[in-house]
Design an enzyme around this catalytic site. Structure first.
Site, PDB file in Angstrom:
ATOM      1  N   ARG A 269      -3.750 -19.100  44.942  1.00  0.00           N
ATOM      2  CA  ARG A 269      -2.578 -18.268  45.229  1.00  0.00           C
ATOM      3  C   ARG A 269      -2.823 -16.779  44.970  1.00  0.00           C
ATOM      4  O   ARG A 269      -1.987 -15.961  45.334  1.00  0.00           O
ATOM      5  CB  ARG A 269      -1.374 -18.752  44.420  1.00  0.00           C
TER       6      ARG A 269
ATOM      7  N   HIS B  17     -12.982 -24.173  41.313  1.00  0.00           N
ATOM      8  CA  HIS B  17     -13.208 -25.511  41.865  1.00  0.00           C
ATOM      9  C   HIS B  17     -14.687 -25.883  41.793  1.00  0.00           C
ATOM     10  O   HIS B  17     -15.042 -27.024  41.449  1.00  0.00           O
ATOM     11  CB  HIS B  17     -12.764 -25.562  43.331  1.00  0.00           C
TER      12      HIS B  17
ATOM     13  N   TYR C  35      -8.825 -24.409  49.857  1.00  0.00           N
ATOM     14  CA  TYR C  35      -8.959 -22.973  49.681  1.00  0.00           C
ATOM     15  C   TYR C  35      -9.753 -22.716  48.392  1.00  0.00           C
ATOM     16  O   TYR C  35      -9.288 -22.083  47.445  1.00  0.00           O
ATOM     17  CB  TYR C  35      -7.604 -22.277  49.653  1.00  0.00           C
TER      18      TYR C  35
ATOM     19  N   MET D 162      -6.649 -29.039  46.418  1.00  0.00           N
ATOM     20  CA  MET D 162      -5.788 -28.766  47.570  1.00  0.00           C
ATOM     21  C   MET D 162      -6.462 -27.768  48.506  1.00  0.00           C
ATOM     22  O   MET D 162      -5.815 -27.170  49.371  1.00  0.00           O
ATOM     23  CB  MET D 162      -4.419 -28.252  47.117  1.00  0.00           C
TER      24      MET D 162
END
Length: 282
Positions: free
Chosen positions: A187, A37, A32, A30
């Site tokens: 987040r 990642h 950011y 998703m």
């Protein structure tokens, strides 16, 4: 790296390589992006001829009052990171491209989606299952890579891929942590400095469980009390759940005499963080 926003173009471009026998690897995200990642991208690069990464903030997996509208985004930085990581294709569709007007199909996975985040976020895993199914159908990869921080999500995806006879191997990758132990998450950017300190209680609670197990404690209620008390002693925290579950079924375990997963969801300030640890019991 080629950036693609249309489903039809994605299929055309990737099919060229598939038809000549190239192995396609896929990392859905998703955006950011962080080192967690990139660990998936690195493994994907090692094991495949062609690497495809998607960036799509999926609206169907967010519930009312969640952070869909403010979910962090930085496409330029993400693109630079993926370029340096050797990605071949970035698939970055719009919501309108992924969900055309009139779409009415849903996908629901029972069992592994029932508890934990499935209870706290009703409908969340239906949205995950739908978007991942769509992405796998579009990219048609040989392998797709997912982080184990979202452990329940990984189990849900493995379940429907098996049930629907999808021809993609799902690879779960270890959690990547900051130097102090905090699980990397997009987040984390929501946390202020004091909340960031308190957030360490999630990962640090795992050491307390190890100590209890090594000391011969097998009662779930006792160890759960230790974990919850430790987390509550930190400011700005509110426990959503702290559950000891079977690693495969995600059903609560009766005792801690066999392998188990401790799954945590904790609000630190207004930010909901998840973490987990798999405990191997000898």
């Amino acid at each position: 790296m080629k950036i693609i926003t249309k489903i039809s173009e994605s299929r055309e471009e990737i099919n060229i390589f598939r038809c000549v026998g190239k192995r396609i690897g896929f990392v859905p995200t998703m955006g950011y992006l962080h080192e967690g990642h990139l660990s998936l991208v690195k493994k994907c690069r090692e094991e495949n001829d062609i690497v495809v990464v998607s960036i799509f903030v999926n609206p169907t997996q967010f519930g009312a009052g969640e952070d869909f509208e403010r979910y962090p985004k930085d496409m330029k930085n993400d693109t630079d990171m993926l370029q340096k990581a050797g990605v071949d294709f970035l698939f970055a569709p719009s919501a309108e491209e992924m969900y055309p007007t009139g779409s009415s199909t849903t996908i629901s996975v029972s069992g592994v989606s029932d508890g934990l985040c499935g209870s706290s976020r009703p409908g969340h895993f239906d949205g995950v299952a739908l978007v991942v199914t769509k992405l796998l159908n579009i990219i048609m990869p040989n392998k797709a890579y997912f982080g184990m921080k979202d452990y329940q999500q990984l189990q849900v995806i493995k379940r429907f891929v098996t049930d629907l006879n999808m021809n993609t191997k799902i690879i779960g990758m270890p959690i990547v942590r900051e130097a102090d132990g905090l699980a990397m998450s997009s987040r984390n950017v929501y946390l202020n400095s004091e909340e960031r300190k308190s957030a360490l209680c999630l990962s640090r609670s795992f050491a307390l469980v190890h100590e209890a197990i090594e000391g011969g404690e097998t009662e779930v209620s006792e160890v759960k009390h230790i974990v919850e008390s430790f987390i509550k002693d930190h400011p700005h925290t509110r426990i959503d759940y702290a559950q000891f579950v079977d690693p495969e079924t995600l059903k609560p375990v009766k005792d801690l005499s066999r392998d188990f997963l401790l799954a945590l969801a904790v609000y630190v300030g207004k930010t909901r963080l998840i973490d987990n640890n798999l405990f191997k019991v000898m």
